[in-house]
Design a protein around this motif. Structure first.
Motif: not given
Ligand code: XMP
Length: 305
Positions: A23, A76, A118
């Motif tokens: 990520t 996102s 996240v």
């Protein structure tokens, strides 16, 4: 950059390879650099990229709404309303470098919260070639270079635009179908309107800088400046209606440049300058005076702080 399509192919492939399944997070400021870097990285890895837009309260008029619309396709995307926290942190501070430092640190704090949330492994940044050069020369502390969230243990930093000049970034932005208003947008400094307000940042001065900048950008569009904006310098006496007022002095700045490293003040006609003066003093109550900045860079910088 030889060819835009080739650049995009190579940059997205590089990002994909570097990130793998990880990520990544990017601070999306709304400027052309971070918008282009975000669009490139999103094209490369989709929702593995989390773009974070921090509304510092120091943005231009309508900017947050434009971002919301333009990047709506990125599921996102996170938009943080942090105006209160930035203005609180800046209260009473007048030193330019201190202001920049506080803004940089607050940014990082906002950002860290999301990065940890996240579990971001990588940081993507919209750093371009002139940013790196100026930082090496230590001309100003650009908060988008060097300041990294220390509380986040990133595996790496990805800077897909690191070798490009601004006009090349704009070409890439157009190719990625970033809305004209972003692709053609004038550069806007990371610390936002805070560097266009000399001295302490207050809600009122930011309001004046924001409203006046919107007028200046609109009136000077035809001159195609590299950057045109308004800054708030200090206070001076004026007369409005039947009253003497102690209002803000607004400086109009309009410069030509290739990369922001040097710049020339633009020669504007008197009528245009008077129209700006009349709109600014007529529509913004707190302004008593408008002046035009004729200084090139060097010896001045483009921004005021
Ligand atoms: P100066 O004021 O140093 O500005 O002549 C040169 C160019 O850089 C922009 N600028 C910044 N951009 N973070 C940025 O991303 C910053 O801290 C910053 N400070 C200045 C400025 O708007 C101009 O285009």
């Amino acid at each position: 950059m030889v060819n835009v399509d080739e650049f995009i192919d190579e940059a997205t492939a590089e990002i994909r390879e570097e990130l793998g399944d990880s990520t990544a997070i990017i601070a999306l400021s709304g400027g052309v650099d971070s918008s282009t870097a975000a669009a490139l990285a999103y094209e490369a890895v989709g929702e593995q990229l989390v773009p974070v837009y921090v509304d510092t309260g120091l943005m231009r008029k309508g900017e947050t709404d434009q971002i919301r619309e333009e990047f709506d396709y990125m599921d996102s995307l996170r938009i943080l309303d942090a105006e209160e926290r930035f203005l609180d942190a800046l209260a009473g501070v007048t030193d330019p470098e201190k202001k920049r430092k506080i803004i940089g640190e607050q940014f990082i704090r906002e950002f860290e919260v999301v990065a940890n949330d996240v579990d971001a492994d990588y940081l993507v940044q919209g750093t371009i070639y002139p940013d790196r050069i100026e930082s090496e020369g230590n001309i100003k502390s650009h908060h988008n270079v060097g300041g990294l969230p220390e509380a986040v243990d990133f595996e790496g930093i990805v800077e897909p635009l690191r070798d490009l000049y601004k006009d090349e970034v704009r070409e890439v932005a157009r190719e990625l179908d970033l809305e004209e208003v972003i692709a053609e947008r004038m550069p806007f400094p990371g610390p936002g309107l805070a560097v266009r307000v000399v001295g302490e940042v207050t809600r009122e001065k930011v309001h004046v800088a924001r409203e006046a900048t919107a007028i200046v950008e609109e009136e000077l569009e035809a001159y195609e400046p590299w950057q045109a904006f308004a800054a708030v310098l200090g206070k001076a006496t004026g007369v409005k209606g039947d009253n003497r007022v102690h209002g803000h002095v607004v400086a109009v700045r309009s410069v030509e440049s290739r990369d922001g490293m040097t710049a020339r003040a633009q020669e504007l006609d008197w009528e245009t300058l008077q129209r700006i003066q009349s709109r600014v003093t007529g529509t913004i109550d707190e302004v008593s005076r408008v002046v035009y900045d004729v200084t090139h860079k060097p010896p001045a910088t483009i921004e005021y702080e």
